[in-house]
Motif scaffolding. Structure first.
Motif, PDB file in Angstrom:
ATOM      1  N   GLY A  21       4.153  -8.100  -9.127  1.00 32.69           N
ATOM      2  CA  GLY A  21       4.335  -6.910  -9.967  1.00 32.69           C
ATOM      3  C   GLY A  21       4.228  -5.630  -9.162  1.00 32.69           C
ATOM      4  O   GLY A  21       3.650  -4.643  -9.619  1.00 32.69           O
ATOM      5  N   ARG A  50      -1.172 -10.472 -10.294  1.00 27.19           N
ATOM      6  CA  ARG A  50      -2.641 -10.518 -10.366  1.00 27.19           C
ATOM      7  C   ARG A  50      -3.206  -9.515 -11.348  1.00 27.19           C
ATOM      8  O   ARG A  50      -4.215  -9.735 -11.965  1.00 27.19           O
ATOM      9  CB  ARG A  50      -3.221 -10.142  -8.994  1.00 27.19           C
ATOM     10  CG  ARG A  50      -3.283 -11.251  -8.065  1.00 27.19           C
ATOM     11  CD  ARG A  50      -4.249 -10.973  -6.934  1.00 27.19           C
ATOM     12  NE  ARG A  50      -4.044 -12.021  -5.969  1.00 27.19           N
ATOM     13  CZ  ARG A  50      -3.429 -11.873  -4.807  1.00 27.19           C
ATOM     14  NH1 ARG A  50      -2.999 -10.688  -4.434  1.00 27.19           N
ATOM     15  NH2 ARG A  50      -3.261 -12.895  -4.005  1.00 27.19           N
ATOM     16  N   PRO A  58       2.382   4.832  -2.522  1.00 24.46           N
ATOM     17  CA  PRO A  58       2.453   6.070  -1.738  1.00 24.46           C
ATOM     18  C   PRO A  58       1.345   7.077  -2.080  1.00 24.46           C
ATOM     19  O   PRO A  58       1.040   7.955  -1.281  1.00 24.46           O
ATOM     20  CB  PRO A  58       3.840   6.624  -2.104  1.00 24.46           C
ATOM     21  CG  PRO A  58       4.646   5.404  -2.435  1.00 24.46           C
ATOM     22  CD  PRO A  58       3.685   4.457  -3.087  1.00 24.46           C
ATOM     23  N   PRO A 331      10.596  -2.421   5.111  1.00 25.95           N
ATOM     24  CA  PRO A 331       9.675  -2.703   4.005  1.00 25.95           C
ATOM     25  C   PRO A 331       9.158  -1.420   3.351  1.00 25.95           C
ATOM     26  O   PRO A 331       8.033  -0.987   3.589  1.00 25.95           O
ATOM     27  CB  PRO A 331       8.536  -3.470   4.693  1.00 25.95           C
ATOM     28  CG  PRO A 331       8.544  -2.991   6.100  1.00 25.95           C
ATOM     29  CD  PRO A 331       9.944  -2.582   6.426  1.00 25.95           C
TER      30      PRO A 331
HETATM   31  C1  LIG Z   1      -0.892   2.729   1.488  1.00 24.17           C
HETATM   32  C2  LIG Z   1       0.588   2.536   1.401  1.00 24.17           C
HETATM   33  C3  LIG Z   1       1.441   3.630   1.347  1.00 24.17           C
HETATM   34  C4  LIG Z   1       2.814   3.464   1.248  1.00 24.17           C
HETATM   35  N1  LIG Z   1       3.619   4.563   1.199  1.00 24.17           N
HETATM   36  C5  LIG Z   1       4.946   4.411   1.045  1.00 24.17           C
HETATM   37  C6  LIG Z   1       5.798   5.542   0.932  1.00 24.17           C
HETATM   38  O1  LIG Z   1       5.338   6.674   0.998  1.00 24.17           O
HETATM   39  N2  LIG Z   1       7.139   5.330   0.736  1.00 24.17           N
HETATM   40  C7  LIG Z   1       7.666   4.073   0.657  1.00 24.17           C
HETATM   41  O2  LIG Z   1       8.882   3.930   0.447  1.00 24.17           O
HETATM   42  N3  LIG Z   1       6.891   2.989   0.805  1.00 24.17           N
HETATM   43  C8  LIG Z   1       5.546   3.119   0.990  1.00 24.17           C
HETATM   44  N4  LIG Z   1       4.749   2.024   1.131  1.00 24.17           N
HETATM   45  C9  LIG Z   1       5.358   0.688   1.171  1.00 24.17           C
HETATM   46  C10 LIG Z   1       5.650   0.205  -0.223  1.00 24.17           C
HETATM   47  O3  LIG Z   1       4.548   0.425  -1.057  1.00 24.17           O
HETATM   48  C11 LIG Z   1       6.038  -1.248  -0.173  1.00 24.17           C
HETATM   49  O4  LIG Z   1       7.201  -1.366   0.623  1.00 24.17           O
HETATM   50  C12 LIG Z   1       6.325  -1.772  -1.565  1.00 24.17           C
HETATM   51  O5  LIG Z   1       5.168  -1.700  -2.347  1.00 24.17           O
HETATM   52  C13 LIG Z   1       6.811  -3.223  -1.485  1.00 24.17           C
HETATM   53  O6  LIG Z   1       6.923  -3.716  -2.770  1.00 24.17           O
HETATM   54  P1  LIG Z   1       6.832  -5.278  -3.019  1.00 24.17           P
HETATM   55  O7  LIG Z   1       7.132  -5.461  -4.482  1.00 24.17           O
HETATM   56  O8  LIG Z   1       7.635  -6.014  -2.051  1.00 24.17           O
HETATM   57  O9  LIG Z   1       5.324  -5.676  -2.697  1.00 24.17           O
HETATM   58  P2  LIG Z   1       3.962  -5.170  -3.305  1.00 24.17           P
HETATM   59  O10 LIG Z   1       4.073  -3.796  -3.825  1.00 24.17           O
HETATM   60  O11 LIG Z   1       2.941  -5.470  -2.270  1.00 24.17           O
HETATM   61  O12 LIG Z   1       3.721  -6.127  -4.571  1.00 24.17           O
HETATM   62  C14 LIG Z   1       3.374  -7.469  -4.465  1.00 24.17           C
HETATM   63  C15 LIG Z   1       2.653  -7.858  -5.754  1.00 24.17           C
HETATM   64  O13 LIG Z   1       2.456  -9.265  -5.748  1.00 24.17           O
HETATM   65  C16 LIG Z   1       1.143  -9.540  -6.208  1.00 24.17           C
HETATM   66  N5  LIG Z   1       0.721 -10.816  -5.638  1.00 24.17           N
HETATM   67  C17 LIG Z   1       0.722 -11.176  -4.331  1.00 24.17           C
HETATM   68  N6  LIG Z   1       0.272 -12.443  -4.202  1.00 24.17           N
HETATM   69  C18 LIG Z   1      -0.032 -12.885  -5.465  1.00 24.17           C
HETATM   70  C19 LIG Z   1      -0.546 -14.104  -5.984  1.00 24.17           C
HETATM   71  N7  LIG Z   1      -0.824 -15.140  -5.191  1.00 24.17           N
HETATM   72  N8  LIG Z   1      -0.738 -14.192  -7.314  1.00 24.17           N
HETATM   73  C20 LIG Z   1      -0.439 -13.142  -8.135  1.00 24.17           C
HETATM   74  N9  LIG Z   1       0.063 -11.966  -7.697  1.00 24.17           N
HETATM   75  C21 LIG Z   1       0.262 -11.845  -6.378  1.00 24.17           C
HETATM   76  C22 LIG Z   1       0.310  -8.374  -5.700  1.00 24.17           C
HETATM   77  O14 LIG Z   1      -0.863  -8.238  -6.471  1.00 24.17           O
HETATM   78  C23 LIG Z   1       1.280  -7.200  -5.892  1.00 24.17           C
HETATM   79  O15 LIG Z   1       1.154  -6.644  -7.176  1.00 24.17           O
HETATM   80  C24 LIG Z   1       3.359   2.160   1.226  1.00 24.17           C
HETATM   81  C25 LIG Z   1       2.516   1.052   1.293  1.00 24.17           C
HETATM   82  C26 LIG Z   1       1.138   1.231   1.371  1.00 24.17           C
HETATM   83  C27 LIG Z   1       0.236   0.023   1.434  1.00 24.17           C
END
Ligand SMILES: Cc1cc2nc3c(=O)[nH]c(=O)nc-3n(C[C@H](O)[C@H](O)[C@H](O)COP(=O)(O)OP(=O)(O)OC[C@H]3O[C@@H](n4cnc5c(N)ncnc54)[C@H](O)[C@@H]3O)c2cc1C
Length: 559
Positions: A21, A50, A58, A331
């Motif tokens: 999510g 979760r 961000p 990413p």
């Molecule tokens: C501190 C920080 C600042 C950032 N700033 C920027 C920015 O300024 N601009 C930008 O473009 N990007 C930024 N990013 C990067 C961006 O947030 C990520 O690229 C983006 O969140 C990726 O999305 P995602 O859905 O792939 O993964 P995520 O957002 O990591 O989501 C994965 C989800 O899966 C869930 N999950 C994982 N394993 C399990 C499990 N076993 N059971 C249940 N749930 C699970 C997690 O709880 C989470 O909710 C930043 C990242 C961080 C950490």
């Protein structure tokens, strides 16, 4: 399973299960809901995560700095995705042969299996501390809302403790804050932490600004050098330095303990606060799926379909999706959101025979990084770069506009406006709760405890060696060595007294630490357990007494 194939022909709606999510998963479900509402796509969407909210990562650094409220950065999934079935559970496994996802039992007595026709993997990646000694035990990550709250609470608690400590060395280590990793998240959290502790000093009359150290350790020559143009990276590095952040460049963190961060060149930075944004690793669930991957990310084609596994799609940080120029999509949240739209359209297209599939063609809208002190850097399309306060204003406007939902936007706007007139105060959100048994790592030469200190824990040696010493007649003598499987620290707990000897790691040392309250509960309820400890403590006390009377060297030590 009743499926009749992926290209339509089934009498019911296609079951799409989205794992995760974050930006990737939520925007996929959102796009599927829209396609169902506007184009009549026959999909039944479930999302597993979760938490029942999505975090706007961000802005996490703003939570650390106290510039926005803790819940201002989260969006409730039930509100965002009204037509999606939400499962707030731990995902335990994916069986791609049987096309099921196994969910943890949660509060129920059984695991739950979810069948799918299409699986969307959007599990992001994880910060994995396992390969660096002491990091799992002593470093804090910076990825989730819980991480941001933990960091803020810890920092404020450290300031409280330091404000009443007289020992200059202990105080200095308490007022040293170390961040490892000079990418966007490391730079932003270091800058936010620096702003937060400097602003908080007004509330602690006994602390002086010269005592503060915020150290950023980065393996490159400039911070953000992989993310930004060389000129912007130089500007970011210079700006952090001007704000009083100490930059340790060209160096890596190689170990950590309760008292220090150890660098590759052997330097030890005495600290009680270590935040690490590196190293980043694939999500273990994704690794265990056994599908085609490149550097831990699921290998997809341009349509976001995972190669070699029909019906499985991937999006976001866990997916390796090619861009038009042949490079891999970075990413970031902005890429995850665009991939999600392509993915949703392709799932629907594949249900109607696969015609009209789209390819991911987004090239990016630019990059923004906050540097604290109302400074930022921005790299816009067409090679335009902006730095300083103007970039910081852009940072705020752009991310504010991207916050999902009007209520979130209103809350953040109110927080920012009130922050201009009413700065945040250092108040932690401590939720109590026992600490329980935990592990600790010490590097060779580090003190576990000193003679005369309060005894509040029992230590069991998992690996390594402990040297025990005692002051006898004005000089310090080594009185014994303890190894794996032995324990120490029980005498002070049994006698409710202070430590009667000093202990130091003779080699790299891993301990299981049992808090005094848990030790007391065990010894009170289990007489055999107490008897065993009392017998050994008695023998150790006798050896000590004999040693003192003869001023000789005993074989088994006191603790
Ligand atoms: C501190 C920080 C600042 C950032 N700033 C920027 C920015 O300024 N601009 C930008 O473009 N990007 C930024 N990013 C990067 C961006 O947030 C990520 O690229 C983006 O969140 C990726 O999305 P995602 O859905 O792939 O993964 P995520 O957002 O990591 O989501 C994965 C989800 O899966 C869930 N999950 C994982 N394993 C399990 C499990 N076993 N059971 C249940 N749930 C699970 C997690 O709880 C989470 O909710 C930043 C990242 C961080 C950490």
């Amino acid at each position: 399973m009743a499926s009749t194939g992926l290209d339509g022909g089934r009498s019911r709606s296609a079951r799409v299960v989205v794992l995760g999510g974050g930006f990737g998963g939520v925007y996929t479900a959102l796009a599927l809901e829209r396609l169902a509402a506007k184009k009549g796509a026959r999909v039944e969407v479930s999302l597993v995560n979760r938490e029942n909210y999505m975090v706007f990562q961000p802005m996490l650094a703003e939570v650390v700095a106290g510039d926005v409220g803790i819940l201002d950065t989260v969006s409730p999934l039930r509100q965002m995705l009204p037509r999606t079935q939400l499962y707030v559970r731990e995902i335990e496994a994916v069986d791609v042969e049987r096309r099921v996802v196994v969910l943890g039992a949660g509060m129920t007595p059984r695991r739950h299996e979810l069948e799918y026709d299409h699986l969307v993997v959007a599990l992001g990646n994880v910060t994995d501390f396992r390969d660096i000694p002491g990091l799992p035990e002593h470093a804090m990550g910076f990825k989730t809302l819980a991480d941001a709250v933990r960091i803020r609470n810890h920092v404020i608690n450290v300031l409280e403790q330091a404000s009443v400590v007289r020992d200059a060395e202990v105080r200095r280590s308490m007022l040293t804050f170390v961040v490892a990793g000079g990418g966007f998240s490391g730079t932003e959290v270091a800058a936010a932490l620096n702003d937060c502790v400097r602003a908080a000093l007004g509330d602690y009359r006994s602390l002086r600004v010269e005592e503060l150290r915020v150290v950023l350790v980065h393996s490159g020559k400039q911070v953000l050098e992989r993310e930004l143009t060389p000129a912007l990276a130089r500007y970011a590095t210079k700006t952090l330095g001007e704000q009083g952040i100490e930059l340790v460049l060209g160096e890596r963190l190689v170990a950590a303990s309760p008292q220090s961060a150890v660098l590759g060149d052997g330097r030890r930075i005495a600290t009680r606060t270590l935040i690490s944004t590196v190293p980043s690793s694939p999500n273990p669930i994704v690794e265990r799926m056994g599908l085609a991957s490149a550097r831990g990310r699921l290998e997809c084609d341009g349509t976001t379909a995972v190669k070699g596994c029909e019906g499985v799609w991937a999006v976001g940080d866990c997916a390796q999706i090619p861009m038009r120029d042949g490079s891999s999509s970075p990413p970031t949240a902005q890429h995850a959101i665009r991939q999600a739209k392509v993915l949703a359209a392709n799932v629907v297209a594949s249900e109607s025979g696969g015609h009209g599939r789209k390819s991911f063609a987004f090239t990016g809208l630019g990059k923004l990084g906050a540097l604290g002190h109302r400074r930022a850097v921005a790299e816009l399309p067409g090679g335009v770069t902006v730095e300083g306060q103007l970039a910081w204003l852009m940072w705020r406007c752009i991310y504010w506009a991207k916050l999902p939902g009007a209520s979130r936007k209103a809350k953040v706007a109110v927080s920012w406006l009130s922050d201009l007139a009413l700065p945040a105060h250092p108040v932690p959100l401590n939720l109590g709760g026992g600490r329980g048994a935990r592990q600790a790592h010490y590097e060779p030469g580090e003190v576990v405890f000193e003679e005369g200190e309060v005894g509040d824990s029992l230590f069991m040696i998992l690996s390594g060696t402990v040297e025990v010493s005692k002051r006898v007649g004005g000089e310090t003598r080594q009185i014994g060595m303890l190894g794996a499987g032995e324990y120490f620290g029980e005498m002070a707990l049994l006698g409710s007294s202070s430590r009667s000897a000093s202990t130091r790691a003779a080699t790299a040392l891993d301990l299981l630490v049992l808090p005094g309250s848990d030790f007391a509960a065990l010894t009170e309820s289990m007489s055999e357990f107490r008897g065993q400890f009392e017998r050994i403590a008695g023998a150790r006390a006798e050896a000590d007494a004999a040693r003192e009377s003869s001023s000789g060297q005993g074989r088994r030590p006191l603790r």
